[in-house]
Scaffold this motif. Structure first.
Motif, PDB file in Angstrom:
ATOM      1  N   SER A  22      38.826 111.309  41.152  1.00 53.55           N
ATOM      2  CA  SER A  22      38.306 110.094  40.524  1.00 53.55           C
ATOM      3  C   SER A  22      38.045 110.307  39.041  1.00 53.55           C
ATOM      4  O   SER A  22      38.399 109.463  38.213  1.00 53.55           O
ATOM      5  CB  SER A  22      37.013 109.649  41.213  1.00 53.55           C
ATOM      6  N   LEU A  23      37.431 111.429  38.688  1.00 55.93           N
ATOM      7  CA  LEU A  23      37.168 111.708  37.286  1.00 55.93           C
ATOM      8  C   LEU A  23      38.466 111.904  36.503  1.00 55.93           C
ATOM      9  O   LEU A  23      38.555 111.498  35.343  1.00 55.93           O
ATOM     10  CB  LEU A  23      36.275 112.948  37.151  1.00 55.93           C
ATOM     11  N   ALA A  24      39.462 112.496  37.129  1.00 54.28           N
ATOM     12  CA  ALA A  24      40.758 112.652  36.462  1.00 54.28           C
ATOM     13  C   ALA A  24      41.371 111.287  36.178  1.00 54.28           C
ATOM     14  O   ALA A  24      41.930 111.062  35.096  1.00 54.28           O
ATOM     15  CB  ALA A  24      41.694 113.501  37.313  1.00 54.28           C
ATOM     16  N   ASP A  25      41.273 110.355  37.128  1.00 50.71           N
ATOM     17  CA  ASP A  25      41.775 108.995  36.901  1.00 50.71           C
ATOM     18  C   ASP A  25      41.014 108.303  35.774  1.00 50.71           C
ATOM     19  O   ASP A  25      41.609 107.607  34.950  1.00 50.71           O
ATOM     20  CB  ASP A  25      41.665 108.156  38.176  1.00 50.71           C
ATOM     21  N   ILE A  26      39.710 108.499  35.744  1.00 54.79           N
ATOM     22  CA  ILE A  26      38.898 107.877  34.701  1.00 54.79           C
ATOM     23  C   ILE A  26      39.260 108.460  33.337  1.00 54.79           C
ATOM     24  O   ILE A  26      39.406 107.733  32.350  1.00 54.79           O
ATOM     25  CB  ILE A  26      37.396 108.064  35.004  1.00 54.79           C
ATOM     26  N   MET A  27      39.430 109.770  33.270  1.00 51.23           N
ATOM     27  CA  MET A  27      39.695 110.434  31.987  1.00 51.23           C
ATOM     28  C   MET A  27      41.086 110.138  31.433  1.00 51.23           C
ATOM     29  O   MET A  27      41.314 110.298  30.241  1.00 51.23           O
ATOM     30  CB  MET A  27      39.518 111.947  32.121  1.00 51.23           C
ATOM     31  N   LYS A  28      42.000 109.692  32.284  1.00 50.54           N
ATOM     32  CA  LYS A  28      43.345 109.360  31.794  1.00 50.54           C
ATOM     33  C   LYS A  28      43.295 108.249  30.753  1.00 50.54           C
ATOM     34  O   LYS A  28      44.019 108.280  29.768  1.00 50.54           O
ATOM     35  CB  LYS A  28      44.237 108.897  32.949  1.00 50.54           C
ATOM     36  N   SER A  29      42.449 107.268  30.991  1.00 54.70           N
ATOM     37  CA  SER A  29      42.409 106.103  30.107  1.00 54.70           C
ATOM     38  C   SER A  29      41.149 106.053  29.246  1.00 54.70           C
ATOM     39  O   SER A  29      40.959 105.108  28.502  1.00 54.70           O
ATOM     40  CB  SER A  29      42.490 104.825  30.937  1.00 54.70           C
ATOM     41  N   TYR A  30      40.319 107.063  29.334  1.00 49.78           N
ATOM     42  CA  TYR A  30      39.043 107.043  28.618  1.00 49.78           C
ATOM     43  C   TYR A  30      39.241 107.473  27.171  1.00 49.78           C
ATOM     44  O   TYR A  30      39.932 108.442  26.893  1.00 49.78           O
ATOM     45  CB  TYR A  30      38.037 107.973  29.302  1.00 49.78           C
ATOM     46  N   THR A  31      38.641 106.727  26.258  1.00 51.35           N
ATOM     47  CA  THR A  31      38.676 107.097  24.847  1.00 51.35           C
ATOM     48  C   THR A  31      37.268 107.471  24.420  1.00 51.35           C
ATOM     49  O   THR A  31      36.320 106.721  24.634  1.00 51.35           O
ATOM     50  CB  THR A  31      39.177 105.943  23.964  1.00 51.35           C
ATOM     51  N   PHE A  32      37.157 108.635  23.823  1.00 50.10           N
ATOM     52  CA  PHE A  32      35.853 109.119  23.392  1.00 50.10           C
ATOM     53  C   PHE A  32      35.511 108.536  22.032  1.00 50.10           C
ATOM     54  O   PHE A  32      36.385 108.207  21.243  1.00 50.10           O
ATOM     55  CB  PHE A  32      35.849 110.647  23.332  1.00 50.10           C
ATOM     56  N   ASN A  33      34.229 108.442  21.745  1.00 48.91           N
ATOM     57  CA  ASN A  33      33.778 107.877  20.475  1.00 48.91           C
ATOM     58  C   ASN A  33      33.804 108.920  19.360  1.00 48.91           C
ATOM     59  O   ASN A  33      32.873 109.054  18.596  1.00 48.91           O
ATOM     60  CB  ASN A  33      32.356 107.307  20.620  1.00 48.91           C
ATOM     61  N   ASN A  34      34.889 109.684  19.298  1.00 55.01           N
ATOM     62  CA  ASN A  34      35.059 110.669  18.240  1.00 55.01           C
ATOM     63  C   ASN A  34      36.438 110.457  17.620  1.00 55.01           C
ATOM     64  O   ASN A  34      37.396 111.110  17.997  1.00 55.01           O
ATOM     65  CB  ASN A  34      34.928 112.082  18.799  1.00 55.01           C
ATOM     66  N   PRO A  35      36.560 109.519  16.684  1.00 57.52           N
ATOM     67  CA  PRO A  35      37.884 109.210  16.137  1.00 57.52           C
ATOM     68  C   PRO A  35      38.431 110.293  15.224  1.00 57.52           C
ATOM     69  O   PRO A  35      39.605 110.282  14.894  1.00 57.52           O
ATOM     70  CB  PRO A  35      37.631 107.914  15.358  1.00 57.52           C
ATOM     71  N   VAL A  36      37.604 111.246  14.804  1.00 59.25           N
ATOM     72  CA  VAL A  36      38.052 112.275  13.868  1.00 59.25           C
ATOM     73  C   VAL A  36      39.041 113.229  14.529  1.00 59.25           C
ATOM     74  O   VAL A  36      40.113 113.492  14.001  1.00 59.25           O
ATOM     75  CB  VAL A  36      36.833 113.057  13.317  1.00 59.25           C
TER      76      VAL A  36
END
Length: 129
Positions: A22-36
């Motif tokens: 489940s976490l792998a599925d979530i992390m596939k499309s997750y964007t972190f708030n670190n644009p740098v």
């Protein structure tokens, strides 16, 4: 695995595997708030406590650029994102409680590299023959 005096139960192992997927599925499309510095996460293992209320998630960052962050900085970014990740995780799992997520860096790759370098040392290679 968690260092307990007894083996993990079959239920713990099933929940760990389900959480990992489940976490792998979530992390596939997750964007972190670190644009740098953009990165993705590779989830190598999930360990669940006996009461299924805590999940230790071992991760490796996969860098999308040449710049890299220190392990502590990655963990700090993940700590800020835990509430959002848990919200998304609720939709994937069917447990009474959503486990508290604790992210830890997975150092297996670094440790295996150290051991491999030791085996390449001429003195040690001579002893192995």
């Amino acid at each position: 695995m968690l260092k307990l005096r007894k083996k993990n139960s079959q239920r713990q192992l099933k929940v760990s595997e389900h959480l990992k997927r489940s976490l792998a599925d979530i992390m596939k499309s997750y964007t972190f708030n670190n644009p740098v510095i953009p990165f993705n996460l590779v989830i190598s293992e999930v360990n669940v406590s006996i009461d299924l209320k805590m999940a230790y998630v071992f991760v490796n960052p996969f860098w999308l650029s040449e710049k890299r962050l220190e392990d502590d900085e990655v963990i700090q970014i993940l700590l800020k994102e835990v509430p959002n990740i848990r919200k998304r995780l609720c939709a994937y799992i069917s447990l009474r409680f959503t486990p508290k997520i604790i992210f830890k860096m997975d150092n297996v790759v670094q440790e295996s590299q150290k051991i491999e370098n030791l085996f390449r040392d001429p003195k040690i290679a001579q002893d192995l023959k």
